[in-house]
Design an enzyme around this catalytic site. Sequence first.
Site, PDB file in Angstrom:
ATOM      1  N   SER A  85       5.938  -0.377   1.811  1.00 44.84           N
ATOM      2  CA  SER A  85       5.795   0.026   0.418  1.00 44.84           C
ATOM      3  C   SER A  85       6.853   1.069   0.104  1.00 44.84           C
ATOM      4  CB  SER A  85       4.394   0.621   0.196  1.00 44.84           C
ATOM      5  OG  SER A  85       4.296   1.259  -1.064  1.00 44.84           O
TER       6      SER A  85
ATOM      7  N   TYR B  76      -2.665   6.665   2.691  1.00 45.82           N
ATOM      8  CA  TYR B  76      -1.910   5.433   2.465  1.00 45.82           C
ATOM      9  C   TYR B  76      -0.419   5.665   2.698  1.00 45.82           C
ATOM     10  CZ  TYR B  76      -0.038   1.323   0.084  1.00 45.82           C
ATOM     11  OH  TYR B  76       0.646   0.164  -0.222  1.00 45.82           O
TER      12      TYR B  76
END
Length: 301
Positions: free
Chosen positions: A172, A185
């Site tokens: 990501s 995350y």
Amino acid sequence: MNFFMELLLLLVTIMYSYIEAFVKLFMPVKRKSVCGEIVLITGAGHGIGRHTAYEFANHQSRLVLWDINKNSIEETAAECRRLGATAHASVVDCSKKEEIYRAAEKVKKDIGDVNILVNNAGVITAADLLSTQDHEIQKIFEVNILAHYWTTKAFLPAMMRNNHGHIVTVASAAGHFVVSFLVTYCSSKFAAVGFHKALTQELSALGKDGIKTSCLCPVFVNTGFLKNPCSRIDILEPEKVANKLLKGILTNQEMIFIPSSLKMNIMMEHILPERARAALRKLQKIKFDAIVGYRNRVISD
């Protein structure tokens, strides 16, 4: 070779690399074929994983699809078969090492050696650190990074024997930039980017140039994991991300940034002073629903 000569060689290599990269901008990139290749995709029941499966199905790859949701993974497999591909669907919880190993052995026994591994499965909790439960932190790391180790250890030996394969890490933009209220995350995605880079270097050191690696780093994707995300950077649709991911795989691209302007942002992240970096993050106006102090509210960074 003395240090001066080594330094001179380094400078020549750097100059040559820049010239080579410039020339390649004007040359068509050769794409490899994935027809008939056995492709395993984790988290293939929805979002990027599902649409990546569709992309490979359109290239007549042989698909092995894993997801924790039975109905979702069977829907993905059915659509892949409709597109003309062979697809095997299995329910696998990627947070559990032994379950991954058992499923991997079954794949090798019943289907064959995996040629392309797409480590896509991921989970997210949007909350400040003190509101994030311990089991949520553990789950995020188990799925977002530790599962990469177990799947890669299961399927890499055959790739090593044949000096052929491709390992894809779905990370990501949060593996390069931090976002408030996504501490766990972001940490797991930083680890995923590091896993990709270290594995790439290790394969090169071992002389396994036939095993390629790619790391996908998109900005926010409309997968439903985050509630009400918005930003000055467009929210991406999974179909678009999957399409660009496949193009990156077919051209053996190591880092796949979506949008490509993220490369410039990363460079600025390294050279700008902290005050300027904070101003840049504020300018992006990233917002989503998160738990802050044990209550729901919309936050902005």
